[in-house]
Design a protein around this motif. Structure first.
Motif, PDB file in Angstrom:
ATOM      1  N   PRO A  78       0.813  -1.223   0.000  1.00 51.23           N
ATOM      2  CA  PRO A  78       0.000   0.000   0.000  1.00 51.23           C
ATOM      3  C   PRO A  78       0.848   1.275   0.000  1.00 51.23           C
ATOM      4  N   ALA A  79       1.961   1.274   0.717  1.00 48.67           N
ATOM      5  CA  ALA A  79       2.836   2.454   0.744  1.00 48.67           C
ATOM      6  C   ALA A  79       3.411   2.734  -0.644  1.00 48.67           C
ATOM      7  N   ILE A  80       3.758   1.682  -1.367  1.00 44.43           N
ATOM      8  CA  ILE A  80       4.277   1.867  -2.731  1.00 44.43           C
ATOM      9  C   ILE A  80       3.248   2.586  -3.585  1.00 44.43           C
ATOM     10  N   PHE A  81       2.001   2.140  -3.518  1.00 50.99           N
ATOM     11  CA  PHE A  81       0.945   2.777  -4.311  1.00 50.99           C
ATOM     12  C   PHE A  81       0.652   4.202  -3.849  1.00 50.99           C
ATOM     13  N   ILE A  82       0.686   4.444  -2.549  1.00 49.06           N
ATOM     14  CA  ILE A  82       0.432   5.797  -2.033  1.00 49.06           C
ATOM     15  C   ILE A  82       1.537   6.751  -2.471  1.00 49.06           C
ATOM     16  N   PHE A  83       2.807   6.341  -2.302  1.00 47.02           N
ATOM     17  CA  PHE A  83       3.917   7.196  -2.726  1.00 47.02           C
ATOM     18  C   PHE A  83       3.887   7.427  -4.235  1.00 47.02           C
ATOM     19  N   ALA A  84       3.553   6.397  -5.017  1.00 41.96           N
ATOM     20  CA  ALA A  84       3.464   6.557  -6.468  1.00 41.96           C
ATOM     21  C   ALA A  84       2.336   7.525  -6.833  1.00 41.96           C
ATOM     22  N   ALA A  85       1.209   7.429  -6.147  1.00 40.38           N
ATOM     23  CA  ALA A  85       0.093   8.352  -6.407  1.00 40.38           C
ATOM     24  C   ALA A  85       0.478   9.784  -6.047  1.00 40.38           C
ATOM     25  N   LEU A  86       1.195   9.954  -4.947  1.00 44.31           N
ATOM     26  CA  LEU A  86       1.639  11.297  -4.566  1.00 44.31           C
ATOM     27  C   LEU A  86       2.648  11.854  -5.568  1.00 44.31           C
ATOM     28  N   LEU A 122       9.444  24.084   1.985  1.00 42.13           N
ATOM     29  CA  LEU A 122      10.585  24.703   1.324  1.00 42.13           C
ATOM     30  C   LEU A 122      10.874  24.088  -0.039  1.00 42.13           C
ATOM     31  N   LEU A 123      10.255  22.951  -0.343  1.00 39.16           N
ATOM     32  CA  LEU A 123      10.524  22.247  -1.588  1.00 39.16           C
ATOM     33  C   LEU A 123       9.502  22.602  -2.655  1.00 39.16           C
ATOM     34  N   SER A 124       9.962  22.616  -3.890  1.00 42.96           N
ATOM     35  CA  SER A 124       9.064  22.879  -5.019  1.00 42.96           C
ATOM     36  C   SER A 124       8.256  21.617  -5.327  1.00 42.96           C
ATOM     37  N   ASN A 125       7.258  21.761  -6.203  1.00 44.63           N
ATOM     38  CA  ASN A 125       6.456  20.597  -6.607  1.00 44.63           C
ATOM     39  C   ASN A 125       7.327  19.542  -7.281  1.00 44.63           C
ATOM     40  N   ALA A 126       8.273  19.974  -8.104  1.00 43.42           N
ATOM     41  CA  ALA A 126       9.171  19.018  -8.772  1.00 43.42           C
ATOM     42  C   ALA A 126      10.023  18.272  -7.745  1.00 43.42           C
ATOM     43  N   GLN A 127      10.505  18.977  -6.729  1.00 38.48           N
ATOM     44  CA  GLN A 127      11.298  18.326  -5.688  1.00 38.48           C
ATOM     45  C   GLN A 127      10.449  17.339  -4.892  1.00 38.48           C
ATOM     46  N   TRP A 128       9.189  17.676  -4.633  1.00 36.20           N
ATOM     47  CA  TRP A 128       8.315  16.731  -3.930  1.00 36.20           C
ATOM     48  C   TRP A 128       8.064  15.509  -4.782  1.00 36.20           C
ATOM     49  N   ARG A 129       7.865  15.700  -6.080  1.00 38.20           N
ATOM     50  CA  ARG A 129       7.658  14.535  -6.955  1.00 38.20           C
ATOM     51  C   ARG A 129       8.886  13.627  -6.924  1.00 38.20           C
ATOM     52  N   THR A 155      11.041  13.368  -4.530  1.00 35.53           N
ATOM     53  CA  THR A 155      11.092  12.767  -3.194  1.00 35.53           C
ATOM     54  C   THR A 155      10.113  11.605  -3.086  1.00 35.53           C
ATOM     55  N   TYR A 156       8.893  11.789  -3.586  1.00 32.34           N
ATOM     56  CA  TYR A 156       7.900  10.719  -3.526  1.00 32.34           C
ATOM     57  C   TYR A 156       8.293   9.529  -4.410  1.00 32.34           C
ATOM     58  N   VAL A 157       8.908   9.804  -5.562  1.00 28.93           N
ATOM     59  CA  VAL A 157       9.407   8.707  -6.400  1.00 28.93           C
ATOM     60  C   VAL A 157      10.487   7.945  -5.635  1.00 28.93           C
ATOM     61  N   GLY A 158      11.382   8.658  -4.970  1.00 24.86           N
ATOM     62  CA  GLY A 158      12.418   8.010  -4.169  1.00 24.86           C
ATOM     63  C   GLY A 158      11.843   7.185  -3.036  1.00 24.86           C
ATOM     64  N   LEU A 159      10.823   7.706  -2.352  1.00 28.24           N
ATOM     65  CA  LEU A 159      10.177   6.957  -1.276  1.00 28.24           C
ATOM     66  C   LEU A 159       9.481   5.709  -1.819  1.00 28.24           C
ATOM     67  N   CYS A 160       8.881   5.842  -2.977  1.00 28.61           N
ATOM     68  CA  CYS A 160       8.248   4.693  -3.629  1.00 28.61           C
ATOM     69  C   CYS A 160       9.304   3.633  -3.965  1.00 28.61           C
ATOM     70  N   LEU A 206      15.843   5.742   6.694  1.00 24.12           N
ATOM     71  CA  LEU A 206      16.639   6.740   7.406  1.00 24.12           C
ATOM     72  C   LEU A 206      17.731   7.300   6.502  1.00 24.12           C
ATOM     73  N   ILE A 207      18.420   6.418   5.787  1.00 29.13           N
ATOM     74  CA  ILE A 207      19.442   6.870   4.838  1.00 29.13           C
ATOM     75  C   ILE A 207      18.810   7.745   3.762  1.00 29.13           C
ATOM     76  N   PHE A 208      17.653   7.343   3.267  1.00 31.12           N
ATOM     77  CA  PHE A 208      16.977   8.134   2.233  1.00 31.12           C
ATOM     78  C   PHE A 208      16.568   9.504   2.759  1.00 31.12           C
ATOM     79  N   TRP A 209      15.962   9.550   3.960  1.00 33.18           N
ATOM     80  CA  TRP A 209      15.515  10.834   4.510  1.00 33.18           C
ATOM     81  C   TRP A 209      16.682  11.796   4.691  1.00 33.18           C
ATOM     82  N   VAL A 210      17.766  11.316   5.282  1.00 31.96           N
ATOM     83  CA  VAL A 210      18.931  12.180   5.524  1.00 31.96           C
ATOM     84  C   VAL A 210      19.560  12.593   4.195  1.00 31.96           C
ATOM     85  N   GLY A 211      19.745  11.642   3.293  1.00 36.04           N
ATOM     86  CA  GLY A 211      20.347  11.955   2.000  1.00 36.04           C
ATOM     87  C   GLY A 211      19.519  12.921   1.182  1.00 36.04           C
TER      88      GLY A 211
END
Length: 143
Positions: free
Chosen positions: A54-62, A77-84, A86-91, A126-131
């Protein structure tokens, strides 16, 4: 000092949104597991292996959403492109974790597999969030 504060703010933005998705993921996973009562270790391993689905699908949808501001991104502080990004990375982090846990389920003893299943996502995220926070902070400074 300003860079440190910016890093903390970006890290916190990414962290709390991720935790919110993980809470939703846990609710969905718990609800589905309450409906199914597995009988064997292999069925339990299979169900637990796909618990990040479910998290994969939620992050992909975001990441794919077109109107900004679903989880208050317009005030960050992040632009829409940066959020996209970030969400792709979380996915992708969720997908990598799911694949590793799923592949190792039949290969490892149950105790070792449960330890891997518990520790791998925590370390990976954790590595992803910090990086990502460091990368996005550096991007903001270079603008």
């Amino acid at each position: 000092m300003a860079t440190t504060i910016r890093f903390i703010r970006i890290f916190w933005s990414i962290f709390w949104r991720s935790v919110l998705v993980f809470i939703i993921n846990a609710i969905i996973t718990y609800g589905l597991s309450a409906m199914v009562h597995p009988q064997s270790v292999s069925l339990v391993k299979t169900r637990l292996s796909v618990s990040l689905l479910p998290a994969i699908f939620i992050f992909a949808a975001l990441a794919a959403k077109s109107p900004p501001g679903v989880i208050f991104e317009e005030h960050s502080l992040l632009s829409n492109a940066q959020w996209r990004q970030t969400y792709v990375g979380l996915c992708l982090c969720s997908l990598i974790s799911l694949v590793i846990v799923s592949v190792t389920a039949p290969l490892l003893e149950t105790d070792a597999w449960l330890a891997l299943r518990s520790l791998l996502p925590m370390a990976l995220f954790l590595i992803f969030w910090v990086g990502t926070a460091a990368w996005q902070t550096r991007s903001a400074i270079n603008r």
